[in-house]
Structures are given as structure tokens and as C-alpha cells.
Design an enzyme around this catalytic site. Structure first.
Site, PDB file in Angstrom:
ATOM      1  N   CYS A   1       0.830  -1.212   0.000  1.00 53.27           N
ATOM      2  CA  CYS A   1       0.000   0.000   0.000  1.00 53.27           C
ATOM      3  C   CYS A   1       0.863   1.259   0.000  1.00 53.27           C
ATOM      4  O   CYS A   1       0.516   2.263  -0.637  1.00 53.27           O
ATOM      5  CB  CYS A   1      -0.929   0.009   1.211  1.00 53.27           C
ATOM      6  SG  CYS A   1      -2.138  -1.330   1.215  1.00 53.27           S
TER       7      CYS A   1
ATOM      8  N   ARG B   1      -7.865  -4.161  -3.355  1.00 50.75           N
ATOM      9  CA  ARG B   1      -7.352  -2.997  -4.086  1.00 50.75           C
ATOM     10  C   ARG B   1      -8.290  -2.695  -5.259  1.00 50.75           C
ATOM     11  O   ARG B   1      -8.091  -3.179  -6.370  1.00 50.75           O
ATOM     12  CB  ARG B   1      -5.928  -3.267  -4.575  1.00 50.75           C
ATOM     13  CG  ARG B   1      -4.984  -3.615  -3.449  1.00 50.75           C
ATOM     14  CD  ARG B   1      -3.561  -3.872  -3.928  1.00 50.75           C
ATOM     15  NE  ARG B   1      -2.805  -4.493  -2.852  1.00 50.75           N
ATOM     16  CZ  ARG B   1      -2.274  -3.841  -1.826  1.00 50.75           C
ATOM     17  NH1 ARG B   1      -2.408  -2.532  -1.747  1.00 50.75           N
ATOM     18  NH2 ARG B   1      -1.608  -4.483  -0.886  1.00 50.75           N
TER      19      ARG B   1
END
Length: 219
Positions: free
Chosen positions: A55, A132
Site C-alpha cells: 500500500c 485494491r
């Protein structure tokens, strides 16, 4: 019977359909999607968790892409099931460790409201961490494209920008974009719908015509 009712009641996002509106607290204060950056495209994206390696690389990539997106009137809006304090601390950590400024807002979605509205939670992957996801929302608040990546694979940011360019090109010129299209490449002209128009298409010297249904042109 219960399974059927659950399926019926589950909100489903559809391409070219309206996106759900919501109010949320972000690192830039409270926002309402329908009023935030009105008149602009929005990329709403989710990440599994703050202070995680993949991330972190993605947020730096989004930050580096922000200027290019801004030239295209696209605003970024992040989301995860973390608190606003966690977001603030993580943004500061990215700045301190990598020198990258995160200037776009990040939603603090502790109640999972946004994650549930947009189908960011996939229980087969995690019941509490968002996958995601990337949602491309046009100025009319219509969902134009969406991409999902698993928890352990980072996004392709060239593709994120390519999708924006393709969507804006088809809107502007009324065309379609072929496989692997990039700005500057020829586009697809929609096929004719009548026999008469098909005959005209084959004879059209302004286009690159391979067959009556397959034509390209420059834009």
C-alpha cells in the site's frame, strides 16, 4: 430462500450506472461525494491497510501520478478501514521516509460504510480489509470502469492513466479504443448499422478500412 433474498437486497455496482453517494470523514475533513470536486472525474480507490508495504508503494505511485491526473480534471480519493489518525500518521511517515507528499484525501472508513457500498470487501480475501479496487467516476457521477486487484498484488499505474485517457477519448470523439490503445494511437470507428452504410464505409477513403465492420482513424 434466504440466499435469494440476500442476493436481491445486495447493491450491485454496474458500469454506466450511477454510483452510491455518501458522506465520510477524510484527512481533509468531511466530504459528500456528490458535492466533492463537482464537475470533475474522480478515481475512488481502496487499499487494505495503512502502514503496509504494498500500500505504501501504491500511495507513492498515486502521488506521483496526481499532476498528470490533474491535467485531465481527475481527482483522487482514497479509502480504507482505518481511522483518520492512522491515515495522518501514515501520510507523515511516507513524507519522512520517502519525501513524498500525499495531497489527496483519504477516507476513514472504520464503519465500513463506503467499503460495503462499493463492494470493496471480499470475504474470501478478508472480512475487514478492503481489496485494491479502483473506480473511475465521470463528472455526472456515473461509474465508467472498475478494476480489482488482490491484497498481495500492487496496481499498474500506467493502466490507471491509460483507462482515464481512453474514457475521455471515447467521450470526446464518439469512438472506441482497441486493445493496448494509448494516446496517439488510432481509434476504432463504430461499425455501421445498415447495409447502405456498410457500403459507404468500405468506400470511405478518410478511414483505414479493413472490412465494413473494422475501421480505424486518427483523432
Amino acid at each position: 430462500m434466504e440466499a435469494a433474498e440476500e442476493t436481491k437486497d445486495t447493491q450491485r455496482l454496474e458500469l454506466n450506472g450511477p454510483v452510491p453517494d455518501f458522506e465520510a470523514m477524510t484527512t481533509h475533513g468531511p466530504i459528500r461525494l456528490s458535492k466533492w470536486n463537482k464537475g470533475k472525474w474522480v478515481i475512488l480507490f481502496s487499499h487494505p491497510a495503512d502502514f503496509t508495504p504494498v500500500c505504501t508503494t501504491e500511495f507513492m505511485a498515486f502521488a506521483k501520478l496526481e499532476d498528470e491526473l490533474g491535467k485531465r480534471d481527475v481527482a483522487l480519493l482514497g479509502n480504507s478501514v482505518d481511522s483518520v489518525y492512522s491515515h495522518i500518521a501514515w501520510v507523515r511517515s511516507i513524507k519522512e521516509n520517502w519525501g513524498v507528499d500525499i495531497n489527496f484525501p483519504i477516507i476513514a472508513d472504520l464503519d465500513m460504510n463506503v467499503a460495503q457500498l462499493y463492494g470493496m470487501l471480499h470475504e474470501a480475501s478478508s472480512a475487514t480489509a478492503a481489496v485494491r479496487a479502483v473506480f473511475f467516476i465521470d463528472p455526472k457521477r456515473t461509474l465508467r470502469a472498475m478494476i480489482y486487484y488482490p491484497l498481495n498484488v500492487g496496481r499498474n499505474f500506467d493502466e490507471v492513466l491509460r483507462v482515464v485517457d481512453a474514457l475521455q477519448t471515447v467521450d470526446k470523439h464518439g469512438v472506441a479504443c482497441p486493445a493496448d490503445w494509448r494516446p496517439g494511437d488510432k481509434v476504432i470507428v463504430p461499425p455501421p448499422g445498415t447495409v447502405s452504410d456498410a457500403q459507404k464505409r468500405v468506400a470511405d477513403k478518410s478511414l483505414e478500412v479493413t472490412d465494413w465492420y473494422f475501421s480505424k482513424k486518427e483523432v
